[in-house]
Scaffold this motif. Structure first.
Motif, PDB file in Angstrom:
ATOM      1  N   PHE A 102       0.826  -1.223   0.000  1.00 23.23           N
ATOM      2  CA  PHE A 102       0.000   0.000   0.000  1.00 23.23           C
ATOM      3  C   PHE A 102       0.852   1.260   0.000  1.00 23.23           C
ATOM      4  CE2 PHE A 102      -2.885  -3.235   1.333  1.00 23.23           C
ATOM      5  CZ  PHE A 102      -4.075  -2.857   0.749  1.00 23.23           C
ATOM      6  N   HIS A 103       0.376   2.231  -0.799  1.00 23.55           N
ATOM      7  CA  HIS A 103       1.082   3.509  -0.914  1.00 23.55           C
ATOM      8  C   HIS A 103       0.401   4.594  -0.079  1.00 23.55           C
ATOM      9  CE1 HIS A 103       3.378   2.384  -4.586  1.00 23.55           C
ATOM     10  NE2 HIS A 103       2.301   1.655  -4.874  1.00 23.55           N
ATOM     11  N   THR A 104       1.218   5.543   0.395  1.00 22.70           N
ATOM     12  CA  THR A 104       0.710   6.848   0.830  1.00 22.70           C
ATOM     13  C   THR A 104       1.529   7.908   0.094  1.00 22.70           C
ATOM     14  OG1 THR A 104       2.177   6.884   2.763  1.00 22.70           O
ATOM     15  CG2 THR A 104      -0.070   6.097   3.124  1.00 22.70           C
ATOM     16  N   ASP A 105       0.975   9.120   0.033  1.00 26.98           N
ATOM     17  CA  ASP A 105       1.522  10.169  -0.841  1.00 26.98           C
ATOM     18  C   ASP A 105       1.311  11.519  -0.140  1.00 26.98           C
ATOM     19  OD1 ASP A 105       2.280  11.634  -3.096  1.00 26.98           O
ATOM     20  OD2 ASP A 105       0.610  10.959  -4.356  1.00 26.98           O
ATOM     21  N   VAL A 162      -4.304  25.256 -10.006  1.00 22.49           N
ATOM     22  CA  VAL A 162      -3.907  24.548 -11.227  1.00 22.49           C
ATOM     23  C   VAL A 162      -5.042  23.616 -11.646  1.00 22.49           C
ATOM     24  CG1 VAL A 162      -2.274  22.805 -12.081  1.00 22.49           C
ATOM     25  CG2 VAL A 162      -1.449  24.765 -10.736  1.00 22.49           C
ATOM     26  N   ARG A 163      -5.324  23.554 -12.956  1.00 21.77           N
ATOM     27  CA  ARG A 163      -6.447  22.741 -13.452  1.00 21.77           C
ATOM     28  C   ARG A 163      -6.001  21.410 -14.053  1.00 21.77           C
ATOM     29  NH1 ARG A 163     -10.845  26.586 -13.858  1.00 21.77           N
ATOM     30  NH2 ARG A 163     -10.112  28.249 -12.512  1.00 21.77           N
ATOM     31  N   GLU A 164      -4.813  21.412 -14.641  1.00 23.23           N
ATOM     32  CA  GLU A 164      -4.430  20.230 -15.443  1.00 23.23           C
ATOM     33  C   GLU A 164      -3.972  19.048 -14.605  1.00 23.23           C
ATOM     34  OE1 GLU A 164      -3.163  23.350 -16.098  1.00 23.23           O
ATOM     35  OE2 GLU A 164      -2.850  23.590 -18.268  1.00 23.23           O
ATOM     36  N   TYR A 165      -3.712  19.277 -13.318  1.00 21.14           N
ATOM     37  CA  TYR A 165      -3.236  18.190 -12.457  1.00 21.14           C
ATOM     38  C   TYR A 165      -4.135  18.151 -11.231  1.00 21.14           C
ATOM     39  CZ  TYR A 165       0.565  18.727 -15.685  1.00 21.14           C
ATOM     40  OH  TYR A 165       1.281  18.813 -16.840  1.00 21.14           O
ATOM     41  N   THR A 166      -4.414  16.952 -10.766  1.00 27.73           N
ATOM     42  CA  THR A 166      -5.418  16.808  -9.713  1.00 27.73           C
ATOM     43  C   THR A 166      -4.945  15.838  -8.632  1.00 27.73           C
ATOM     44  OG1 THR A 166      -6.489  14.875 -10.693  1.00 27.73           O
ATOM     45  CG2 THR A 166      -7.244  17.052 -11.471  1.00 27.73           C
ATOM     46  N   GLY A 167      -5.672  15.809  -7.535  1.00 27.79           N
ATOM     47  CA  GLY A 167      -5.500  14.748  -6.557  1.00 27.79           C
ATOM     48  C   GLY A 167      -6.107  13.458  -7.087  1.00 27.79           C
ATOM     49  N   HIS A 168      -6.107  12.422  -6.246  1.00 31.50           N
ATOM     50  CA  HIS A 168      -6.447  11.086  -6.737  1.00 31.50           C
ATOM     51  C   HIS A 168      -6.672  10.117  -5.588  1.00 31.50           C
ATOM     52  CE1 HIS A 168      -2.238  10.117  -5.651  1.00 31.50           C
ATOM     53  NE2 HIS A 168      -2.010  11.354  -6.048  1.00 31.50           N
ATOM     54  N   GLY A 169      -7.334   9.014  -5.899  1.00 34.98           N
ATOM     55  CA  GLY A 169      -7.359   7.909  -4.950  1.00 34.98           C
ATOM     56  C   GLY A 169      -5.957   7.338  -4.816  1.00 34.98           C
ATOM     57  N   VAL A 170      -5.699   6.672  -3.687  1.00 35.65           N
ATOM     58  CA  VAL A 170      -4.356   6.112  -3.454  1.00 35.65           C
ATOM     59  C   VAL A 170      -4.511   4.876  -2.571  1.00 35.65           C
ATOM     60  CG1 VAL A 170      -3.988   7.690  -1.480  1.00 35.65           C
ATOM     61  CG2 VAL A 170      -2.008   6.653  -2.613  1.00 35.65           C
ATOM     62  N   GLY A 171      -3.618   3.915  -2.731  1.00 32.25           N
ATOM     63  CA  GLY A 171      -3.696   2.709  -1.918  1.00 32.25           C
ATOM     64  C   GLY A 171      -2.877   1.601  -2.545  1.00 32.25           C
ATOM     65  N   ARG A 172      -3.560   0.624  -3.162  1.00 28.69           N
ATOM     66  CA  ARG A 172      -2.800  -0.452  -3.819  1.00 28.69           C
ATOM     67  C   ARG A 172      -1.987   0.108  -4.977  1.00 28.69           C
ATOM     68  NH1 ARG A 172      -3.229  -5.280  -1.867  1.00 28.69           N
ATOM     69  NH2 ARG A 172      -5.092  -5.796  -0.702  1.00 28.69           N
ATOM     70  N   ASP A 173      -2.511   1.118  -5.625  1.00 28.33           N
ATOM     71  CA  ASP A 173      -1.755   1.847  -6.640  1.00 28.33           C
ATOM     72  C   ASP A 173      -1.504   3.259  -6.141  1.00 28.33           C
ATOM     73  OD1 ASP A 173      -1.466  -0.081  -8.747  1.00 28.33           O
ATOM     74  OD2 ASP A 173      -3.634   0.115  -9.065  1.00 28.33           O
ATOM     75  N   LEU A 174      -0.426   3.847  -6.664  1.00 26.87           N
ATOM     76  CA  LEU A 174      -0.110   5.218  -6.279  1.00 26.87           C
ATOM     77  C   LEU A 174      -1.218   6.160  -6.757  1.00 26.87           C
ATOM     78  CD1 LEU A 174       1.963   7.180  -5.056  1.00 26.87           C
ATOM     79  CD2 LEU A 174       3.106   7.214  -7.285  1.00 26.87           C
ATOM     80  N   HIS A 175      -1.719   5.897  -7.960  1.00 25.82           N
ATOM     81  CA  HIS A 175      -2.830   6.694  -8.493  1.00 25.82           C
ATOM     82  C   HIS A 175      -4.006   5.787  -8.794  1.00 25.82           C
ATOM     83  CE1 HIS A 175       0.487   9.630  -9.673  1.00 25.82           C
ATOM     84  NE2 HIS A 175      -0.241  10.241  -8.775  1.00 25.82           N
ATOM     85  N   GLU A 176      -5.070   5.976  -8.008  1.00 28.82           N
ATOM     86  CA  GLU A 176      -6.303   5.208  -8.222  1.00 28.82           C
ATOM     87  C   GLU A 176      -7.431   6.179  -8.560  1.00 28.82           C
ATOM     88  OE1 GLU A 176      -6.997   3.100  -4.519  1.00 28.82           O
ATOM     89  OE2 GLU A 176      -5.486   1.594  -4.954  1.00 28.82           O
ATOM     90  N   GLU A 177      -8.562   5.625  -8.935  1.00 28.71           N
ATOM     91  CA  GLU A 177      -9.774   6.436  -9.073  1.00 28.71           C
ATOM     92  C   GLU A 177     -10.215   6.876  -7.685  1.00 28.71           C
ATOM     93  OE1 GLU A 177     -11.525   7.355 -11.917  1.00 28.71           O
ATOM     94  OE2 GLU A 177      -9.717   6.598 -12.902  1.00 28.71           O
TER      95      GLU A 177
END
Ligand code: MG
Length: 245
Positions: A102-105, A162-177
C-alpha cells in the motif's frame, strides 16, 4: 473503479503514512540554503530503507528519482539534480512510500531561509486550502464539495488553482480512481467510508495555466509566477477524515 479499503488495509496505510511523515520531517529540516536537490533525493532513499518502506515514485511511469522537488515557478514533478537551493527560494517536496503493498503520498512547500511576504502568503493559503478541502471529505458528501472548497478558499485570497493536475485515490496503486480536481466540476461522486484519497492543491500566485519543461516531467507556471503544493493522504470516515500522512 473506486476502491474501498478494509479496516485492516487502513491499518497498513496508517503505518505507512507515519513513516512517510517522518521522512517529510527530515526533508523539511534539510531544506536550507546550499543544499543540492539531489542530496534531498538521497535522504529519501536512505530514510526509506532505514524505515522499511519503498519510495513510490522511483520508476513510476519512468520517473527517475525518489522525490519530486519543484522550486519557485515549478509546480510539480521536478527531478532532483545539481540545483543548489538559495535563500528566498520556495521548494515543493512531494514524496510517496509503499509498505506491504500500500502507498501513501504527501507534499509540503517550504521556504529556504528568509522568503518574501508573497511567498509566505502563497504557502499559507495553499496549506489552508488543503485543510478546507479535507474538512469536506466525509462519508455522504460529494468529491465536488472538496474541489469547490479548495477553489473557493484559494480564489478568495487572490491566487489561482492549477487545473491540469489533480488529486487522486491512493492505496494499492499510487494513483487510483477517482481524480480529485482542485476546482469545481459539478460532477457527482459520493464519498464513502474506506475511500483513501490524496488531496493535493497546487496553487499559483499568478495565472492557473501551466507549461511542461523540456524534460517532459517538470510542470511550471506559464507566467513564471510562484507556485506551492500541499498534499495529504486521508481516509474517509463517517466523521472527520483521518489524515494518514
Ligand atoms: Mg499525489
Amino acid at each position: 473503479m473506486v476502491i474501498i479499503k478494509s479496516a485492516e488495509e487502513i491499518v497498513i496505510m496508517r503505518k505507512c503514512g507515519k513513516i512517510l511523515a517522518a521522512i517529510l520531517d527530515r526533508l523539511r529540516t534539510e531544506t536550507r540554503p546550499g543544499i543540492k536537490t539531489s542530496q534531498l533525493d538521497i535522504i529519501v532513499a536512505e530514510e526509506s530503507e532505514k524505515r522499511g518502506v519503498v519510495p513510490s515514485f522511483k520508476n513510476y511511469r519512468g520517473f527517475p528519482a525518489n522525490l519530486c522537488v519543484s522550486v519557485n515557478d515549478e509546480i510539480v514533478h521536478g527531478i532532483p539534480g545539481e540545483r543548489i537551493l538559495q535563500e528566498g527560494d520556495i521548494v515543493s517536496l512531494d514524496v510517496g512510500a509503499k509498505l506491504n503493498g500500500f502507498h501513501t503520498d504527501a507534499a509540503i512547500t517550504v521556504g529556504v531561509g528568509r522568503i518574501s511576504k508573497e511567498a509566505e502568503e502563497l504557502i499559507a493559503v495553499t496549506e489552508g486550502s488543503l485543510k478546507s478541502g479535507i474538512a469536506q471529505a466525509t462519508s455522504g458528501a460529494q468529491i465536488d464539495d472538496i474541489s469547490s472548497a479548495i477553489q473557493h478558499y484559494v480564489e478568495s485570497k487572490g491566487f489561482s488553482v492549477v487545473r491540469e493536475y489533480t488529486g487522486h485515490g491512493v492505496g494499492r496503486d499510487l494513483h487510483e480512481e477517482p481524480p480529485i480536481p482542485n476546482f469545481a466540476t459539478g460532477k457527482s461522486l459520493l464519498l464513502r467510508k474506506g475511500m483513501t484519497l490524496a488531496i493535493e492543491p497546487m496553487v499559483n500566485a499568478g495565472d492557473w495555466r501551466t507549461k511542461l519543461a523540456a524534460d517532459q516531467w517538470m510542470v511550471l507556471t506559464a507566467d513564471g509566477s510562484l507556485s506551492a503544493h500541499f498534499e495529504h493522504t486521508i481516509a474517509v470516515t463517517d466523521n472527520v477524515a483521518e489524515i494518514l500522512v
